[in-house]
Enzyme design. Structure first.
Site, mmCIF file in Angstrom:
data_model
loop_
_atom_site.group_PDB
_atom_site.id
_atom_site.type_symbol
_atom_site.label_atom_id
_atom_site.label_comp_id
_atom_site.label_asym_id
_atom_site.label_seq_id
_atom_site.Cartn_x
_atom_site.Cartn_y
_atom_site.Cartn_z
ATOM 1 N N ASP A 1 28.367 59.431 -85.399
ATOM 2 C CA ASP A 1 27.558 58.395 -86.044
ATOM 3 C C ASP A 1 26.368 57.991 -85.168
ATOM 4 O O ASP A 1 26.426 58.090 -83.939
ATOM 5 C CB ASP A 1 28.446 57.175 -86.334
ATOM 6 C CG ASP A 1 27.789 56.229 -87.333
ATOM 7 O OD1 ASP A 1 26.867 56.657 -88.048
ATOM 8 O OD2 ASP A 1 28.201 55.055 -87.389
ATOM 9 N N ASN B 1 22.956 58.923 -85.787
ATOM 10 C CA ASN B 1 21.789 59.824 -85.774
ATOM 11 C C ASN B 1 20.516 59.087 -86.196
ATOM 12 O O ASN B 1 19.454 59.253 -85.589
ATOM 13 C CB ASN B 1 21.996 60.992 -86.748
ATOM 14 C CG ASN B 1 23.080 61.934 -86.289
ATOM 15 O OD1 ASN B 1 23.540 61.852 -85.156
ATOM 16 N ND2 ASN B 1 23.493 62.825 -87.174
ATOM 17 N N HIS C 1 19.328 63.701 -87.272
ATOM 18 C CA HIS C 1 20.351 64.642 -87.737
ATOM 19 C C HIS C 1 20.186 66.002 -87.056
ATOM 20 O O HIS C 1 21.169 66.632 -86.668
ATOM 21 C CB HIS C 1 20.293 64.794 -89.262
ATOM 22 C CG HIS C 1 20.588 63.517 -90.001
ATOM 23 N ND1 HIS C 1 21.672 62.717 -89.676
ATOM 24 C CD2 HIS C 1 19.962 62.902 -91.033
ATOM 25 C CE1 HIS C 1 21.678 61.662 -90.483
ATOM 26 N NE2 HIS C 1 20.657 61.752 -91.316
ATOM 27 N N SER D 1 30.294 62.168 -95.718
ATOM 28 C CA SER D 1 31.385 61.479 -96.403
ATOM 29 C C SER D 1 31.127 61.421 -97.906
ATOM 30 O O SER D 1 29.982 61.612 -98.360
ATOM 31 C CB SER D 1 31.546 60.060 -95.847
ATOM 32 O OG SER D 1 30.526 59.221 -96.351
ATOM 33 N N TRP E 1 26.544 60.031 -100.338
ATOM 34 C CA TRP E 1 25.649 60.317 -101.474
ATOM 35 C C TRP E 1 24.815 59.094 -101.839
ATOM 36 O O TRP E 1 23.828 59.214 -102.579
ATOM 37 C CB TRP E 1 26.457 60.751 -102.707
ATOM 38 C CG TRP E 1 27.239 62.007 -102.519
ATOM 39 C CD1 TRP E 1 28.591 62.111 -102.348
ATOM 40 C CD2 TRP E 1 26.746 63.365 -102.494
ATOM 41 N NE1 TRP E 1 28.968 63.426 -102.210
ATOM 42 C CE2 TRP E 1 27.846 64.215 -102.304
ATOM 43 C CE3 TRP E 1 25.461 63.930 -102.613
ATOM 44 C CZ2 TRP E 1 27.721 65.602 -102.220
ATOM 45 C CZ3 TRP E 1 25.343 65.308 -102.527
ATOM 46 C CH2 TRP E 1 26.466 66.123 -102.333
ATOM 47 N N ARG F 1 22.895 57.571 -100.001
ATOM 48 C CA ARG F 1 21.628 57.554 -99.246
ATOM 49 C C ARG F 1 20.476 58.100 -100.095
ATOM 50 O O ARG F 1 20.716 58.784 -101.083
ATOM 51 C CB ARG F 1 21.806 58.404 -97.986
ATOM 52 C CG ARG F 1 22.854 57.797 -97.078
ATOM 53 C CD ARG F 1 22.983 58.552 -95.794
ATOM 54 N NE ARG F 1 24.000 57.901 -94.968
ATOM 55 C CZ ARG F 1 24.063 57.982 -93.659
ATOM 56 N NH1 ARG F 1 23.198 58.722 -93.007
ATOM 57 N NH2 ARG F 1 25.015 57.356 -93.002
ATOM 58 N N LEU G 1 39.991 77.835 -81.156
ATOM 59 C CA LEU G 1 39.829 76.454 -81.626
ATOM 60 C C LEU G 1 39.836 76.360 -83.153
ATOM 61 O O LEU G 1 39.094 77.065 -83.831
ATOM 62 C CB LEU G 1 38.499 75.902 -81.089
ATOM 63 C CG LEU G 1 38.111 74.500 -81.577
ATOM 64 C CD1 LEU G 1 39.014 73.443 -80.955
ATOM 65 C CD2 LEU G 1 36.644 74.210 -81.242
ATOM 66 N N SER H 1 35.526 54.333 -91.568
ATOM 67 C CA SER H 1 34.633 54.794 -92.643
ATOM 68 C C SER H 1 35.292 55.880 -93.496
ATOM 69 O O SER H 1 34.671 56.906 -93.796
ATOM 70 C CB SER H 1 33.294 55.285 -92.061
ATOM 71 O OG SER H 1 32.630 54.243 -91.402
HETATM 72 C C1 IPE Z 1 30.457 57.959 -91.181
HETATM 73 O O1 IPE Z 1 29.253 57.407 -90.868
HETATM 74 C C2 IPE Z 1 30.256 59.313 -91.824
HETATM 75 C C3 IPE Z 1 29.782 60.363 -90.955
HETATM 76 C C4 IPE Z 1 29.626 60.279 -89.661
HETATM 77 C C5 IPE Z 1 29.488 61.612 -91.612
HETATM 78 P P1 IPE Z 1 28.474 56.415 -91.847
HETATM 79 O O2 IPE Z 1 27.220 56.069 -91.172
HETATM 80 O O3 IPE Z 1 28.390 56.988 -93.201
HETATM 81 O O4 IPE Z 1 29.476 55.168 -91.894
HETATM 82 P P2 IPE Z 1 29.195 53.644 -92.265
HETATM 83 O O5 IPE Z 1 28.441 53.636 -93.557
HETATM 84 O O6 IPE Z 1 28.382 53.056 -91.162
HETATM 85 O O7 IPE Z 1 30.540 53.021 -92.339
HETATM 86 C C1 IPE Z 2 25.706 60.002 -88.860
HETATM 87 O O1 IPE Z 2 24.534 59.321 -88.486
HETATM 88 C C2 IPE Z 2 25.412 61.236 -89.674
HETATM 89 C C3 IPE Z 2 25.805 61.159 -91.075
HETATM 90 C C4 IPE Z 2 26.376 60.138 -91.665
HETATM 91 C C5 IPE Z 2 25.545 62.332 -91.877
HETATM 92 P P1 IPE Z 2 23.902 58.246 -89.472
HETATM 93 O O2 IPE Z 2 22.941 58.938 -90.376
HETATM 94 O O3 IPE Z 2 24.959 57.470 -90.152
HETATM 95 O O4 IPE Z 2 23.097 57.336 -88.462
HETATM 96 P P2 IPE Z 2 23.067 55.750 -88.475
HETATM 97 O O5 IPE Z 2 24.485 55.297 -88.412
HETATM 98 O O6 IPE Z 2 22.384 55.332 -89.742
HETATM 99 O O7 IPE Z 2 22.305 55.385 -87.246
HETATM 100 MG MG MG Z 3 25.981 55.799 -89.689
#
Ligand code: IPE
Ligand code: IPE
Ligand code: MG
Length: 263
Positions: free
Chosen positions: A40, A42, A57, A85, A89, A91, A151, A216
């Site tokens: 998380d 990125n 990303h 997750s 979607w 986003r 692995l 999450s």
């Molecule tokens: C969890 O991160 C999902 C992934 C890392 C792929 P999110 O950024 O989607 O989680 P929330 O929305 O902060 O809980």
């Molecule tokens: C995790 O990073 C990657 C995915 C959920 C695909 P985020 O995109 O959730 O980054 P933040 O949490 O918004 O900083």
């Molecule tokens: Mg996130």
């Protein structure tokens, strides 16, 4: 079948890579069997640098490659990463599209090296809702690595823990209704065999980056007795050294699984 945590482990290989000072002080007998990563932060990483979220990303992929190398060097049996997750979607479509393209690129570019590294790849989640191109690539990659013995690398893609539990429940209900399975036979083992993670050991350690402390919707069933490790660093800044810090911390934890003695 799986190395048991802390005891009765088969002898580990004396790999040359382990001479790397990075690995000094690790007790390889006290490493997690199954490690799960919530990659998380990125977006925050990119925003902090005045970049588009998508740049975060891309940087996240580079971090993952380095972490995979550590997992291979240390002979971790299983690593599961949260890539997308069932809630992601929500986003903006431009970000979702970028992520989907990134997954295609990643698989295309990394398949040879993953295979050479003896990785056995698996996807967890609703793959049928992804683009045909991504589904094809994923299938090809999984088939190519099917006989690998290293692995177990699991990528949670369009994955949701509640969705997975519902899916298993529906499948079991169907079998009971069809008279294939008596109700009394519905136990933990049967339930686990209906999850995406069928055949994988329970999660020992969940690592989440970026300072948020929540699951999450990740591996809700499988992480029932997992240890948790959090860092404020965003995923693209998650280095091998930090990963090793998490693994060493895990080695110090006492795990009782509801009993009175540490395991
Ligand atoms: C969890 O991160 C999902 C992934 C890392 C792929 P999110 O950024 O989607 O989680 P929330 O929305 O902060 O809980
Ligand atoms: C995790 O990073 C990657 C995915 C959920 C695909 P985020 O995109 O959730 O980054 P933040 O949490 O918004 O900083
Ligand atoms: Mg996130």
């Amino acid at each position: 079948m799986w190395k048991r945590i802390f005891k009765d482990s088969p002898p580990l290989e004396a790999k040359e890579a382990l001479g790397n000072p990075l690995y000094q002080g690790i007790d390889r007998e006290r490493l997690p069997v199954h490690t799960a990563l919530i990659m998380d932060g990125n977006g925050r990483w990119a925003e902090g640098r005045g970049l588009l979220r998508t740049a975060g990303h891309s940087a996240g992929v580079d971090a993952l490659k380095q972490i995979l190398k550590v997992a291979i060097d240390l002979e971790l049996p299983a690593l599961t990463v949260y890539a997308f997750s069932t809630e992601n979607w929500k986003r903006p479509s431009a970000e979702v599209d970028f992520l989907m393209r990134l997954f295609v690129d990643y698989l295309t570019k990394e398949i040879d090296e993953m295979d050479e590294d003896n990785i056995k790849l698996r996807f967890l989640g609703r793959m049928d809702e992804l683009s045909p191109a991504l589904q094809d690539l994923a299938r090809t990659a999984v088939n190519r690595m099917a006989d690998n013995t290293g692995l177990r690398f699991n990528v949670a893609m369009n994955y949701g823990g509640q969705d997975e539990i519902l899916r298993a429940t529906r499948e079991i209900a169907r079998r009971v209704q069809a008279g294939e399975t008596p109700l009394d036979a519905v136990d933990e083992n049967l339930f686990e065999s209906c999850l995406y993670t069928d055949g994988l050991p329970p999660v020992d350690l969940v690592i989440r980056t970026s300072g948020d402390m929540r699951l999450s919707n990740f591996l809700l069933w499988q992480a029932a007795y997992a240890e948790f490790w959090f860092t404020d660093k965003n995923w693209p800044d998650f280095t091998p050294a930090l990963f090793i810090e998490a693994l060493k911390d895990f080695g110090k934890r006492g795990r009782r699984f509801g009993g009175l003695t540490n395991k």
